[in-house]
Scaffold this motif. Structure first.
Motif, mmCIF file in Angstrom:
data_model
loop_
_atom_site.group_PDB
_atom_site.id
_atom_site.type_symbol
_atom_site.label_atom_id
_atom_site.label_comp_id
_atom_site.label_asym_id
_atom_site.label_seq_id
_atom_site.Cartn_x
_atom_site.Cartn_y
_atom_site.Cartn_z
ATOM 1 N N LEU A 292 0.831 -1.209 0.000
ATOM 2 C CA LEU A 292 0.000 0.000 0.000
ATOM 3 C C LEU A 292 0.861 1.254 0.000
ATOM 4 O O LEU A 292 0.575 2.229 -0.698
ATOM 5 C CB LEU A 292 -0.934 -0.008 1.214
ATOM 6 C CG LEU A 292 -2.121 -0.983 1.160
ATOM 7 C CD1 LEU A 292 -2.730 -1.153 2.543
ATOM 8 C CD2 LEU A 292 -3.175 -0.481 0.176
ATOM 9 N N SER A 293 1.913 1.233 0.789
ATOM 10 C CA SER A 293 2.781 2.406 0.868
ATOM 11 C C SER A 293 3.572 2.627 -0.425
ATOM 12 O O SER A 293 3.913 3.763 -0.765
ATOM 13 C CB SER A 293 3.759 2.263 2.043
ATOM 14 O OG SER A 293 4.640 1.170 1.840
ATOM 15 N N LYS A 294 3.844 1.543 -1.167
ATOM 16 C CA LYS A 294 4.596 1.627 -2.415
ATOM 17 C C LYS A 294 3.699 1.780 -3.637
ATOM 18 O O LYS A 294 4.193 1.915 -4.763
ATOM 19 C CB LYS A 294 5.471 0.380 -2.588
ATOM 20 C CG LYS A 294 6.523 0.178 -1.503
ATOM 21 C CD LYS A 294 7.601 1.252 -1.566
ATOM 22 C CE LYS A 294 8.712 0.951 -0.562
ATOM 23 N NZ LYS A 294 9.759 1.993 -0.595
ATOM 24 N N GLY A 295 2.379 1.728 -3.428
ATOM 25 C CA GLY A 295 1.467 1.863 -4.556
ATOM 26 C C GLY A 295 1.310 0.608 -5.387
ATOM 27 O O GLY A 295 0.828 0.675 -6.512
ATOM 28 N N LYS A 296 1.679 -0.555 -4.836
ATOM 29 C CA LYS A 296 1.475 -1.818 -5.545
ATOM 30 C C LYS A 296 -0.016 -2.142 -5.570
ATOM 31 O O LYS A 296 -0.768 -1.728 -4.693
ATOM 32 C CB LYS A 296 2.251 -2.944 -4.879
ATOM 33 C CG LYS A 296 3.749 -2.691 -4.737
ATOM 34 C CD LYS A 296 4.438 -2.652 -6.087
ATOM 35 C CE LYS A 296 5.955 -2.489 -5.915
ATOM 36 N NZ LYS A 296 6.653 -2.456 -7.225
ATOM 37 N N GLU A 297 -0.443 -2.940 -6.537
ATOM 38 C CA GLU A 297 -1.876 -3.185 -6.690
ATOM 39 C C GLU A 297 -2.257 -4.654 -6.497
ATOM 40 O O GLU A 297 -2.770 -5.032 -5.454
ATOM 41 C CB GLU A 297 -2.344 -2.662 -8.055
ATOM 42 C CG GLU A 297 -2.168 -1.149 -8.189
ATOM 43 C CD GLU A 297 -2.643 -0.610 -9.524
ATOM 44 O OE1 GLU A 297 -3.126 -1.407 -10.366
ATOM 45 O OE2 GLU A 297 -2.559 0.612 -9.742
ATOM 46 N N VAL A 298 -2.012 -5.492 -7.488
ATOM 47 C CA VAL A 298 -2.436 -6.890 -7.409
ATOM 48 C C VAL A 298 -1.769 -7.611 -6.240
ATOM 49 O O VAL A 298 -2.428 -8.301 -5.450
ATOM 50 C CB VAL A 298 -2.128 -7.631 -8.726
ATOM 51 C CG1 VAL A 298 -2.490 -9.107 -8.603
ATOM 52 C CG2 VAL A 298 -2.888 -6.999 -9.885
ATOM 53 N N SER A 299 -0.471 -7.466 -6.107
ATOM 54 C CA SER A 299 0.248 -8.162 -5.038
ATOM 55 C C SER A 299 -0.239 -7.723 -3.661
ATOM 56 O O SER A 299 -0.320 -8.533 -2.731
ATOM 57 C CB SER A 299 1.751 -7.926 -5.161
ATOM 58 O OG SER A 299 2.063 -6.546 -5.045
ATOM 59 N N THR A 300 -0.589 -6.448 -3.517
ATOM 60 C CA THR A 300 -1.064 -5.950 -2.230
ATOM 61 C C THR A 300 -2.351 -6.643 -1.821
ATOM 62 O O THR A 300 -2.522 -7.042 -0.662
ATOM 63 C CB THR A 300 -1.292 -4.431 -2.295
ATOM 64 O OG1 THR A 300 -0.060 -3.785 -2.592
ATOM 65 C CG2 THR A 300 -1.832 -3.906 -0.976
ATOM 66 N N LEU A 301 -3.266 -6.790 -2.767
ATOM 67 C CA LEU A 301 -4.523 -7.468 -2.459
ATOM 68 C C LEU A 301 -4.277 -8.921 -2.082
ATOM 69 O O LEU A 301 -4.911 -9.448 -1.156
ATOM 70 C CB LEU A 301 -5.466 -7.384 -3.660
ATOM 71 C CG LEU A 301 -6.877 -7.943 -3.441
ATOM 72 C CD1 LEU A 301 -7.623 -7.150 -2.382
ATOM 73 C CD2 LEU A 301 -7.661 -7.957 -4.749
ATOM 74 N N LEU A 302 -3.351 -9.574 -2.753
ATOM 75 C CA LEU A 302 -3.045 -10.969 -2.444
ATOM 76 C C LEU A 302 -2.415 -11.100 -1.055
ATOM 77 O O LEU A 302 -2.739 -12.023 -0.302
ATOM 78 C CB LEU A 302 -2.112 -11.551 -3.504
ATOM 79 C CG LEU A 302 -2.699 -11.665 -4.918
ATOM 80 C CD1 LEU A 302 -1.648 -12.174 -5.898
ATOM 81 C CD2 LEU A 302 -3.930 -12.573 -4.923
ATOM 82 N N TRP A 303 -1.531 -10.181 -0.707
ATOM 83 C CA TRP A 303 -0.924 -10.219 0.627
ATOM 84 C C TRP A 303 -1.967 -9.951 1.705
ATOM 85 O O TRP A 303 -1.920 -10.551 2.789
ATOM 86 C CB TRP A 303 0.217 -9.212 0.732
ATOM 87 C CG TRP A 303 1.438 -9.565 -0.053
ATOM 88 C CD1 TRP A 303 2.070 -8.799 -0.987
ATOM 89 C CD2 TRP A 303 2.195 -10.776 0.025
ATOM 90 N NE1 TRP A 303 3.155 -9.452 -1.506
ATOM 91 C CE2 TRP A 303 3.270 -10.674 -0.898
ATOM 92 C CE3 TRP A 303 2.074 -11.941 0.775
ATOM 93 C CZ2 TRP A 303 4.197 -11.687 -1.067
ATOM 94 C CZ3 TRP A 303 3.000 -12.959 0.597
ATOM 95 C CH2 TRP A 303 4.044 -12.825 -0.314
ATOM 96 N N SER A 304 -2.884 -9.049 1.416
ATOM 97 C CA SER A 304 -3.965 -8.773 2.359
ATOM 98 C C SER A 304 -4.806 -10.026 2.595
ATOM 99 O O SER A 304 -5.179 -10.346 3.729
ATOM 100 C CB SER A 304 -4.849 -7.637 1.827
ATOM 101 O OG SER A 304 -5.934 -7.375 2.693
ATOM 102 N N LYS A 305 -5.078 -10.760 1.522
ATOM 103 C CA LYS A 305 -5.818 -12.014 1.650
ATOM 104 C C LYS A 305 -5.051 -13.023 2.508
ATOM 105 O O LYS A 305 -5.639 -13.742 3.323
ATOM 106 C CB LYS A 305 -6.088 -12.607 0.259
ATOM 107 C CG LYS A 305 -7.105 -11.829 -0.572
ATOM 108 C CD LYS A 305 -7.248 -12.462 -1.953
ATOM 109 C CE LYS A 305 -8.211 -11.668 -2.835
ATOM 110 N NZ LYS A 305 -9.603 -11.784 -2.372
ATOM 111 N N LEU A 306 -3.741 -13.067 2.331
ATOM 112 C CA LEU A 306 -2.924 -13.978 3.129
ATOM 113 C C LEU A 306 -3.019 -13.619 4.613
ATOM 114 O O LEU A 306 -3.156 -14.492 5.472
ATOM 115 C CB LEU A 306 -1.466 -13.923 2.668
ATOM 116 C CG LEU A 306 -0.490 -14.814 3.452
ATOM 117 C CD1 LEU A 306 -0.785 -16.288 3.178
ATOM 118 C CD2 LEU A 306 0.962 -14.485 3.086
ATOM 119 N N GLY A 307 -2.930 -12.330 4.913
ATOM 120 C CA GLY A 307 -3.005 -11.885 6.299
ATOM 121 C C GLY A 307 -4.336 -12.238 6.941
ATOM 122 O O GLY A 307 -4.393 -12.723 8.079
#
Length: 387
Positions: A292-307
């Motif tokens: 989120l802080s780096k402005g990433k998109e797809v990977s951020t959503l996937l990491w959020s799902k992992l969390g």
């Protein structure tokens, strides 16, 4: 003969415990970002057009995402009838609050843009906020109460008196400090998830506001989750089955003897491999915040799902085999081994799940593929079907 052995009562009980967890996680991963986006709406959209962008990022998918919520409730009803009876009666006011808030969502989506009045639209925007924030908070409060145990007991004929007192007292009992902390975990993780979704589906100012709030929400989620773990380790008693465990016996919790004491976290010394769940939670949240802080998109959503998967899994794996402990009479506590439907019922349900779950997953995947791409302000003017 091999199939019969594999589908023993014990195995089916574990399978349906796992499937219930899958359905709850599926709900959090899909409808969770809908709730998060709704809770973020008044803060990431400052103009009417920006708020319409936010709404239309989830407008085409929120109804389909609620399938997981319905499936979860249905699975509890059919696979774990005592759990359904105790939780839906004891948490009646909380469930009513959730449903009342969820009802605001379809009404808000359908009516918000029916009039040009700024006051009218702003009122429905706050209704959508309530429809997102309240369920996200109350779901966590419910989990916090489950971890502490619930004041119910079973009579010899398996009736379940619970929460004696007036309605207000019942609700106040749910809103205890640890449960509210669990509510903060739930709300903040779904705010982070909603922000990750907006980072993927929106652009410009809306996207940047969402990502900024998502970073804060992710940090709050990680800190609150860690505090809840410490509290769980040193401030809340765990439960243990002290009698012989009959894994394929009748569904009667009174057949088991349960004691209360020690810590829930002894499960990590007994089954060290379950540490993977909190590890997934912290790693997923950390990488989602970084994305989120780096402005990433797809990977951020996937990491959020992992969390989110890690957080929810850690609750189930820590409590196993308990599903709903009792503070009044520990022997009445519901466990995986004594609270299920019959062997035949679980088997028939499993066959249905094997048939229909792939269909649901395939259809959901197709919908997201068709709707892939960002929602832009100019799209709202060119599409008469937009909210």
């Amino acid at each position: 003969m091999i199939l019969h052995e594999f589908m023993s009562f014990e195995v089916l009980r574990v399978i349906w415990w796992l499937l219930l967890g899958v359905l709850l996680i599926g709900f959090a991963l899909t409808d969770g970002f809908d709730l998060g986006v709704g809770a973020l709406l008044p803060f990431v959209g400052k103009t009417d057009k920006e708020r319409r962008v936010v709404i239309n990022t989830i407008g085409p998918v929120w109804e389909g995402n609620q399938v997981w919520f319905i499936l979860g409730g249905g699975a509890i009803f059919a696979a774990w009838p005592p759990l359904y009876a105790v939780s839906f009666s004891g948490f009646y006011l909380a469930m009513f609050l959730i449903l009342a808030a969820l009802i605001l969502r379809p009404v808000g989506f359908k009516y918000r843009s029916k009039r040009e009045s700024a006051t009218w639209r702003r009122s429905w925007d706050w209704a959508l906020f309530v429809g997102g924030a309240v369920p996200a908070l109350v779901f966590g409060v419910a989990v916090g109460n489950v971890l502490q145990g619930v004041p119910f007991y079973l009579t010899p004929d398996l009736l379940m008196p619970m929460y004696e007192g007036n309605a207000i007292m019942k609700l106040l009992l749910l809103l205890n400090p640890f449960a509210l902390l669990a509510g903060v975990v739930s709300l903040s993780m779904l705010l982070m998830h909603g922000a990750a979704w907006l980072g993927l589906k929106a652009e410009g100012t809306v996207q940047k506001r969402a990502q900024k709030i998502g970073v804060i929400a992710g940090i709050v989620a990680a800190v609150a989750y860690a505090l809840a773990g410490v509290w769980l380790a040193f401030g809340i008693d765990g439960y243990q089955i002290v009698s012989e465990v009959v894994k394929d016996g009748p569904s009667n919790p009174l057949y088991s003897e349960v004691s209360r004491g020690g810590s829930w976290l002894t499960a990590y010394s007994e089954r060290p491999w379950i540490v993977i769940a909190p590890a997934m939670a912290f790693i997923g949240i950390a990488l989602a915040v970084l994305g989120l802080s780096k402005g990433k998109e797809v990977s951020t959503l996937l990491w959020s799902k992992l969390g989110i998967t890690g957080i929810i899994s850690s609750v189930g794996l820590t409590m196993f085999p308990f599903i709903l402990p009792s503070t009044v009479d520990p022997n009445s506590s519901l466990t995986v081994w004594d609270s299920s439907s019959s062997h035949l019922t679980l088997f028939v349900m499993l066959v249905c799940a094997i048939i229909f779950m792939p269909i649901i997953l395939a259809y959901t995947s197709w919908v997201y593929k068709v709707l892939w791409g960002k929602v832009k302000e100019e799209d709202l003017d060119n599409n008469a079907q937009s909210y």
